[in-house]
Design an enzyme around this catalytic site. Structure first.
Site, mmCIF file in Angstrom:
data_model
loop_
_atom_site.group_PDB
_atom_site.id
_atom_site.type_symbol
_atom_site.label_atom_id
_atom_site.label_comp_id
_atom_site.label_asym_id
_atom_site.label_seq_id
_atom_site.Cartn_x
_atom_site.Cartn_y
_atom_site.Cartn_z
ATOM 1 N N LYS A 1 -0.730 -4.669 -4.017
ATOM 2 C CA LYS A 1 -0.615 -3.318 -3.454
ATOM 3 C C LYS A 1 0.276 -2.519 -4.396
ATOM 4 O O LYS A 1 1.476 -2.376 -4.185
ATOM 5 C CB LYS A 1 -0.033 -3.394 -2.032
ATOM 6 C CG LYS A 1 -0.265 -2.142 -1.219
ATOM 7 C CD LYS A 1 -0.056 -2.404 0.247
ATOM 8 C CE LYS A 1 0.000 -1.132 1.072
ATOM 9 N NZ LYS A 1 -1.209 -0.328 1.051
ATOM 10 N N GLU B 1 -13.938 -2.574 0.277
ATOM 11 C CA GLU B 1 -13.086 -2.040 1.349
ATOM 12 C C GLU B 1 -13.240 -0.533 1.404
ATOM 13 O O GLU B 1 -13.980 0.039 0.595
ATOM 14 C CB GLU B 1 -11.623 -2.420 1.113
ATOM 15 C CG GLU B 1 -11.064 -1.891 -0.209
ATOM 16 C CD GLU B 1 -9.626 -2.325 -0.484
ATOM 17 O OE1 GLU B 1 -8.916 -2.690 0.447
ATOM 18 O OE2 GLU B 1 -9.228 -2.283 -1.658
HETATM 19 N N1 PMP Z 1 -7.022 -1.573 1.778
HETATM 20 C C1 PMP Z 1 -6.227 -0.711 1.124
HETATM 21 C C2 PMP Z 1 -6.625 -0.251 -0.227
HETATM 22 C C3 PMP Z 1 -5.041 -0.270 1.703
HETATM 23 O O1 PMP Z 1 -4.239 0.576 1.053
HETATM 24 C C4 PMP Z 1 -4.688 -0.722 2.993
HETATM 25 C C5 PMP Z 1 -3.383 -0.309 3.621
HETATM 26 N N2 PMP Z 1 -3.351 1.050 3.952
HETATM 27 C C6 PMP Z 1 -5.565 -1.592 3.662
HETATM 28 C C7 PMP Z 1 -6.714 -2.017 3.007
HETATM 29 C C8 PMP Z 1 -5.259 -2.110 5.034
HETATM 30 O O2 PMP Z 1 -4.216 -3.028 4.977
HETATM 31 P P1 PMP Z 1 -3.152 -3.181 6.152
HETATM 32 O O3 PMP Z 1 -3.915 -3.573 7.373
HETATM 33 O O4 PMP Z 1 -2.241 -4.252 5.696
HETATM 34 O O5 PMP Z 1 -2.501 -1.860 6.317
#
Ligand code: PMP
Length: 288
Positions: free
Chosen positions: A151, A184
């Site tokens: 991230k 995603e």
């Molecule tokens: N994919 C991306 C690219 C993200 O930035 C996020 C978080 N905003 C998610 C998926 C979802 O992850 P999480 O459930 O840990 O927030």
């Protein structure tokens, strides 16, 4: 009211929370971050977020100048200092101040920023009616170029896809990987339902290992649902019974149209609504 911000090793007033123009987080997007929810004063899935932050940092050889325990404490201190009941925490670790030029080893100490603020949510109406999305033409970063599990502070790949969505007045875009499989959404993970089976693309298809995703998979299995992680194509999304996204900010949100194709009967489906409900209660600890 002005916020108290955690900056490096202590809380400062919002007005004093400034970073150097020589921070490589700014110059190169060199750093990592987390977005975390606070529900009823409790930090949701703190351990998982701290672990993911430290994993992201390790993957880019970024030395966080605190232990996971100290980081946890700093997050809790920041939440308490801002009297936050329900909100959103942005936890950022930058490479730190260095010289111009890529060399990260000129940055002596990583910078730590913790912001605990209110959260901007999609309007409630969008959860009831469901959201429209498009397929982005921007391909998700190749996992061998930049593993999407990191991230990182560089979200340009996602931002380019997000703009494609906003250009046609929809809030989100689905991103596909270099092989054409679903990766995603720009800031959320993707799920579909077909014949009552819940499918999610594997993380290896090119997504962040979403913490909401993991909780939703757990809750779905607790409900006796079958959850299968497998590669999904654009076709799978076009013909599924239900499509929904999960993420820290969005929680669970139903998608009712993709690329002009209506999904199901054009309303968030029963499994989406059930999982949204279960997640909502779980996050607010109305159930185990
Ligand atoms: N994919 C991306 C690219 C993200 O930035 C996020 C978080 N905003 C998610 C998926 C979802 O992850 P999480 O459930 O840990 O927030």
């Amino acid at each position: 009211m002005a916020l108290k911000i955690w900056l490096n090793d202590r809380l400062v007033d919002e007005a004093e929370a400034r970073v150097s123009v020589f921070d490589h987080g700014l110059l190169y997007g060199d750093g990592v971050f987390e977005g975390i929810r606070v529900y009823d004063k409790r930090v949701f899935e703190m351990e998982a977020h701290i672990r993911r932050l430290f994993d992201s940092a390790r993957a880019i050889r970024l030395q966080i100048p605190m232990s996971p325990k100290e980081m946890t404490k700093a997050v809790e201190t920041t939440v308490a200092a801002n009297n936050l009941n329900d909100g959103y925490i942005r936890l950022v670790v930058t490479r730190g101040v260095g010289s111009l030029g890529l060399n990260p080893f000129t940055c002596k100490t990583a910078g730590v920023i913790i912001i605990a603020d209110k959260i901007q949510l999609y309007p409630e109406e969008l959860y009831e009616k469901g959201m429209k999305v498009i397929s982005a033409t921007t391909v998700r970063n190749h996992p061998l170029a930049l593993p999407p599990q990191i991230k990182s502070l560089n979200y340009l790949n996602n931002i380019l896809a997000k703009m494609e969505a906003l250009d046609v007045d929809v809030p989100e875009a689905i991103m596909y990987n270099h092989e054409g499989y679903v990766a995603e959404a720009t800031g959320d993970n993707v799920f579909i339902v077909r014949n009552k089976i819940v499918y999610a693309p594997p993380v290896e298809a090119g997504s962040l290992e979403g913490i909401t995703r993991a909780v939703v998979i757990r809750l779905a299995r607790q409900e006796g649902m079958e959850v299968v992680e497998k590669n999904l194509t654009r076709f799978d999304l076009y013909v599924c019974d239900e499509l929904f996204l999960t993420g820290t900010a969005a929680e669970v949100i139903g998608i009712v149209e993709i690329d002009g194709r209506v999904i199901g009967d054009g309303k968030p489906g029963p499994i989406t609504r059930l999982l949204r409900d279960r997640f909502y209660s779980y996050a607010r600890r109305k159930e185990k």
